[in-house]
Design a protein around this motif. Structure first.
Motif, PDB file in Angstrom:
ATOM      1  N   ALA A 142       0.085  -2.989  -4.849  1.00 18.01           N
ATOM      2  CA  ALA A 142       1.118  -2.012  -5.199  1.00 18.01           C
ATOM      3  C   ALA A 142       1.938  -2.554  -6.368  1.00 18.01           C
ATOM      4  CB  ALA A 142       2.018  -1.730  -4.005  1.00 18.01           C
ATOM      5  N   SER A 160       4.059   2.356  -3.746  1.00 15.40           N
ATOM      6  CA  SER A 160       3.998   2.318  -2.289  1.00 15.40           C
ATOM      7  C   SER A 160       4.761   3.495  -1.704  1.00 15.40           C
ATOM      8  CB  SER A 160       4.597   1.016  -1.748  1.00 15.40           C
ATOM      9  OG  SER A 160       6.012   1.095  -1.710  1.00 15.40           O
ATOM     10  N   ALA A 172       2.977  -5.943   0.110  1.00 18.14           N
ATOM     11  CA  ALA A 172       2.578  -4.781  -0.681  1.00 18.14           C
ATOM     12  C   ALA A 172       2.197  -5.183  -2.101  1.00 18.14           C
ATOM     13  CB  ALA A 172       3.698  -3.747  -0.701  1.00 18.14           C
ATOM     14  N   SER A 218      -0.300   1.354   2.386  1.00 18.05           N
ATOM     15  CA  SER A 218       0.582   0.882   1.308  1.00 18.05           C
ATOM     16  C   SER A 218       0.641  -0.638   1.196  1.00 18.05           C
ATOM     17  CB  SER A 218       2.001   1.425   1.509  1.00 18.05           C
ATOM     18  OG  SER A 218       2.099   2.759   1.064  1.00 18.05           O
TER      19      SER A 218
END
Length: 360
Positions: A289, A263, A284, A242
């Motif tokens: 993401a 994520s 992230a 993630s």
């Protein structure tokens, strides 16, 4: 300009709320630019893969419809309302929607029947205001995996693809966004990533079955994909899926997925890996993401301010943040426009009153 960045920083957060009521923290998040909420389950329910008796007894369709309306009113715009509604796993909507067969039973059903059952279930959810399923789980599990025990569709990639693609077609035909998880496919891991560091060992050849399933669900038109919480040394030995630019790059560039990337829970031990939630959120986003799943109790304002600070310092590209926020908003607006166009059948919504507050 600053207001634009601030609203974008809130728009990329997906807070899991603690009940079918909006507390002040979540209302503030929505008023500042947030456009997504996850109606979650308790830790005990998560582990049991079943909603509690009290929740099943007390919750009604009206509770879900009410919180969806409240969220949209607080945001002043359409909102993504998400739930876990897995096949053979966590089914947050319990008895409030038509049930799906067990994972074993699904193997005996045709794709047409699976799609029809999925459409019926998602149509009922859509009337309640739910428009995003964090499902299906498409990991091809071939070894030990306590995290996905009783939640996955098996070890045969062809069968996982067949069931998952039918589910996705039915759900999305009903106007609910499906999320294929957990990229790139957690075939085995010894630990529950929510509470321990989880690693998926093996080279790229060990991941090929899982990747093939993701190719199939992407071809079927799945609108969202969730990278998982474990570390894949064959791809990136330092970051969870993630938060890994290499893993998300594989999804975006090699598999050519152009939908929403959500994520996994950034509060998970295996994703945090000793870092704070604010640093992890920025990592992230930098990795690619676009919507960050977090607990509503993890400090939403603090996370948003860290994202804003990362843009101001040049650590996070401004256009990358704005592009992620726009992607989330576009899906929320598209969902609202489909309802306004009258594409879905309305069902009566029962009345009731929630009597129990739950905590993630």
């Amino acid at each position: 300009m600053t207001d634009e960045i601030e609203r974008a920083a809130y728009a990329v957060l997906l807070p899991a709320v603690s009940s079918l009521e909006l507390d002040e923290t979540v209302r503030r998040y929505l008023s500042r630019g947030g456009v997504s909420i996850l109606l979650g389950e308790t830790r005990d329910e998560y582990l049991a893969r079943s909603m509690s008796f009290e929740r099943r007894r007390s919750e009604t369709q009206a509770h879900f419809a009410g919180i969806a309306r409240q969220a949209a009113a607080c945001a002043g715009s359409p909102v993504l309302v998400a739930v876990d509604q897995e096949l053979g796993g966590i089914q947050r909507l319990h008895r409030l929607v038509p049930g799906m067969p067990s994972a074993d039973a699904l193997r005996d059903l045709s794709v047409d029947v699976i799609e029809a059952r999925s459409y019926e279930m998602a149509s009922s959810a859509r009337v309640m205001g739910v428009n995003l399923f964090l499902a299906p789980i498409v990991d091809v599990v071939t070894g030990i995996n306590p995290w996905l025990h009783d939640r996955h569709l098996g070890a045969d990639p062809a069968e996982v693809s067949r069931i998952a693609c039918a589910f996705i077609r039915g759900v999305q035909r009903a106007g609910v966004i499906a999320t294929a998880k957990h990229f790139p496919g957690h075939n085995q891991t010894e630990h529950d990533p929510a509470v321990a560091h989880a690693i998926v060992h093996g080279g790229m050849e060990a991941l090929e079955d899982g990747l093939e399933v993701f190719r199939q669900v992407i071809a079927a038109g799945v609108q969202a994909v969730m990278p998982g919480p474990a570390v894949f040394p064959a791809l990136d030995p330092a970051q969870s899926a993630s938060t890994s630019q290499k893993v998300i790059g594989l999804l975006r560039d090699t598999l050519a997925f152009d939908g929403l990337i959500i994520s996994d829970d950034l509060d998970a031990v295996s994703i945090l890996r000793g870092h704070g939630i604010t640093e992890t959120a920025v990592t992230a986003l930098k990795a690619g993401a676009q919507l960050l799943l977090v607990s509503s109790e993890s400090g939403l304002d603090r996370i948003a301010q860290a994202i804003i600070g990362a843009v101001k310092s040049g650590e996070l590209d401004r256009q990358q943040l704005l592009g992620a926020a726009d992607k989330v908003r576009q899906l929320a607006h598209k969902s609202r426009a489909q309802v306004d166009a009258g594409l879905y059948v309305s069902y009566p919504i029962s009345a009731g009153h929630l009597t129990r507050r739950v905590t993630l």
